[in-house]
Design a protein around this motif. Structure first.
Motif, PDB file in Angstrom:
ATOM      1  N   UNK A  26      -0.067  32.103  12.933  1.00  0.00           N
ATOM      2  CA  UNK A  26       0.005  32.389  14.371  1.00  0.00           C
ATOM      3  C   UNK A  26      -1.382  32.571  14.994  1.00  0.00           C
ATOM      4  N   UNK A  27      -2.403  32.507  14.167  1.00  0.00           N
ATOM      5  CA  UNK A  27      -3.779  32.541  14.662  1.00  0.00           C
ATOM      6  C   UNK A  27      -4.383  31.141  14.623  1.00  0.00           C
ATOM      7  N   UNK A  28      -5.579  31.004  15.149  1.00  0.00           N
ATOM      8  CA  UNK A  28      -6.233  29.697  15.174  1.00  0.00           C
ATOM      9  C   UNK A  28      -6.640  29.269  13.767  1.00  0.00           C
ATOM     10  N   UNK A  29      -6.674  27.962  13.514  1.00  0.00           N
ATOM     11  CA  UNK A  29      -7.151  27.475  12.210  1.00  0.00           C
ATOM     12  C   UNK A  29      -8.587  27.913  11.961  1.00  0.00           C
ATOM     13  N   UNK A  30      -8.899  28.257  10.712  1.00  0.00           N
ATOM     14  CA  UNK A  30     -10.285  28.600  10.383  1.00  0.00           C
ATOM     15  C   UNK A  30     -11.021  27.402   9.786  1.00  0.00           C
ATOM     16  N   UNK A  31     -10.251  26.347   9.446  1.00  0.00           N
ATOM     17  CA  UNK A  31     -10.819  25.165   8.788  1.00  0.00           C
ATOM     18  C   UNK A  31     -11.643  25.573   7.568  1.00  0.00           C
ATOM     19  N   UNK A  32     -11.043  26.443   6.786  1.00  0.00           N
ATOM     20  CA  UNK A  32     -11.660  26.949   5.570  1.00  0.00           C
ATOM     21  C   UNK A  32     -10.679  27.807   4.815  1.00  0.00           C
ATOM     22  N   UNK A  33     -11.204  28.630   3.926  1.00  0.00           N
ATOM     23  CA  UNK A  33     -10.386  29.461   3.043  1.00  0.00           C
ATOM     24  C   UNK A  33     -10.521  30.923   3.437  1.00  0.00           C
ATOM     25  N   UNK A  34      -9.390  31.632   3.468  1.00  0.00           N
ATOM     26  CA  UNK A  34      -9.414  33.081   3.574  1.00  0.00           C
ATOM     27  C   UNK A  34      -8.802  33.648   2.299  1.00  0.00           C
ATOM     28  N   UNK A  35      -9.287  34.811   1.872  1.00  0.00           N
ATOM     29  CA  UNK A  35      -8.800  35.430   0.641  1.00  0.00           C
ATOM     30  C   UNK A  35      -8.026  36.701   0.958  1.00  0.00           C
ATOM     31  N   UNK A  36      -6.941  36.906   0.215  1.00  0.00           N
ATOM     32  CA  UNK A  36      -6.145  38.125   0.359  1.00  0.00           C
ATOM     33  C   UNK A  36      -5.814  38.662  -1.033  1.00  0.00           C
ATOM     34  N   UNK A  37      -5.637  39.983  -1.110  1.00  0.00           N
ATOM     35  CA  UNK A  37      -5.343  40.593  -2.400  1.00  0.00           C
ATOM     36  C   UNK A  37      -4.679  41.939  -2.238  1.00  0.00           C
ATOM     37  N   UNK A  38      -4.344  42.546  -3.359  1.00  0.00           N
ATOM     38  CA  UNK A  38      -3.755  43.870  -3.357  1.00  0.00           C
ATOM     39  C   UNK A  38      -4.806  44.948  -3.224  1.00  0.00           C
ATOM     40  N   UNK A  39      -4.381  46.215  -3.091  1.00  0.00           N
ATOM     41  CA  UNK A  39      -5.317  47.297  -2.829  1.00  0.00           C
ATOM     42  C   UNK A  39      -6.050  47.815  -4.058  1.00  0.00           C
ATOM     43  N   UNK A  40      -5.589  47.413  -5.274  1.00  0.00           N
ATOM     44  CA  UNK A  40      -6.141  48.004  -6.492  1.00  0.00           C
ATOM     45  C   UNK A  40      -6.544  46.923  -7.502  1.00  0.00           C
ATOM     46  N   UNK A  41      -7.645  47.201  -8.191  1.00  0.00           N
ATOM     47  CA  UNK A  41      -8.110  46.317  -9.254  1.00  0.00           C
ATOM     48  C   UNK A  41      -7.801  46.966 -10.600  1.00  0.00           C
ATOM     49  N   UNK A  42      -7.234  46.186 -11.521  1.00  0.00           N
ATOM     50  CA  UNK A  42      -6.883  46.663 -12.853  1.00  0.00           C
ATOM     51  C   UNK A  42      -7.547  45.791 -13.911  1.00  0.00           C
ATOM     52  N   UNK A  43      -7.722  46.343 -15.096  1.00  0.00           N
ATOM     53  CA  UNK A  43      -7.898  45.489 -16.258  1.00  0.00           C
ATOM     54  C   UNK A  43      -6.518  44.918 -16.594  1.00  0.00           C
ATOM     55  N   UNK A  44      -6.457  43.653 -16.929  1.00  0.00           N
ATOM     56  CA  UNK A  44      -5.166  43.017 -17.134  1.00  0.00           C
ATOM     57  C   UNK A  44      -4.289  43.726 -18.170  1.00  0.00           C
ATOM     58  N   UNK A  45      -4.828  44.140 -19.336  1.00  0.00           N
ATOM     59  CA  UNK A  45      -3.973  44.846 -20.298  1.00  0.00           C
ATOM     60  C   UNK A  45      -3.412  46.152 -19.735  1.00  0.00           C
ATOM     61  N   UNK A  46      -4.197  46.863 -18.937  1.00  0.00           N
ATOM     62  CA  UNK A  46      -3.713  48.110 -18.353  1.00  0.00           C
ATOM     63  C   UNK A  46      -2.558  47.853 -17.391  1.00  0.00           C
TER      64      UNK A  46
END
Length: 251
Positions: free
Chosen positions: A174-194
């Motif tokens: 619903x916003x204008x094209x950025x003609x590029x990449x935007x990144x999104x993620x969750x609020x927390x970073x984990x070590x994968x095994x954890x």
């Protein structure tokens, strides 16, 4: 706005359609089951009439070499149909780390093909790079299980809820094209095994989680930060501990 959602009946697509509809947009869910097939081109011209934007959250049914053909054919057909219909914004969901994993994975090579077609194509675009979904954490554990133990690299991962992924692509559309990449993620970073230990414990799964520097991620060797977003990423709010508790209660 009239927004056509390719893959609109799936995990992410159905949430995108619901969210857009709740905000007053004319969101149209498409999939082969609705008579729209990007691989054959069936139904594209008809469904794209009058569309302002297209959101593509469809995915290859396999992770092997067939993914390259899927993304090439489907994306080419879709972009051509959008250009003919006068669509002014193409939004595609992709994966953080695609460029870093494409050298070792035919699936991610396919995603890279998709992104290159979009970026060089005729329709203004936004590519949304998302981190892994909470919903696939169990699948990661299963894919990494060898002789009853889950063997994983000690790399970082910053997963997010599918509801937040859906919100991210809807906002982009619903916003204008950025003609590029935007990144999104969750609020927390984990070590994968954890992360996997938390998920297994919540489901009373007694499999041992082993840190193995030689283990891959879907068969791909990854670096410490391959799967995490950059400093400019938009981080969403749903925390894994809250999500996994709710999911375990529903099980």
């Amino acid at each position: 706005m009239r927004i056509v959602v390719i893959g609109g009946t799936g995990l992410i697509g159905s949430k995108v359609v619901n969210g857009l509809t709740e905000h007053g947009h004319d969101a149209v869910a498409t999939a082969p089951s609705t008579g729209v097939n990007t691989l054959t081109g069936e139904g594209l011209a008809e469904v794209l009439k009058g569309a302002n934007a297209v959101i593509d959250v469809s995915n290859s049914p396999t992770l092997d070499g067939a993914a390259k053909q899927f993304f090439h054919t489907a994306t080419t057909n879709l972009l051509e149909a959008e250009a003919a219909a006068g669509v002014t914004h193409h939004v595609a969901l992709s994966v953080i780390g695609t460029d870093r994993m494409a050298q070792e994975s035919e699936y991610f090579e396919g995603k890279q093909i998709q992104e290159k077609l979009i970026s060089s194509g005729p329709v203004p675009y936004t590519i949304v790079h998302a981190t892994q979904f909470f919903e696939f954490v169990g699948t990661i554990a299963d894919s990494a299980t060898v002789d009853g133990a889950v063997r994983l690299p000690n790399a970082f991962i910053q997963p997010m809820a599918s509801a937040d992924v859906a919100e991210a692509v809807a906002i982009a559309a619903v916003n204008d094209p950025v003609n590029g990449i935007i990144e999104v993620g969750g609020p927390e970073r984990f070590r994968m095994p954890d992360l996997i230990r938390i998920a297994l414990t919540a489901h009373a799964d007694t499999r041992e989680v082993v840190v193995d520097p030689d283990a891959g991620y879907w068969g791909v060797q990854i670096a410490q930060t391959t799967l995490v977003p950059g400093d400019d990423a938009t981080l969403f709010d749903i925390r894994f501990s809250d999500w996994v508790s709710e999911a375990a209660a529903r099980a």
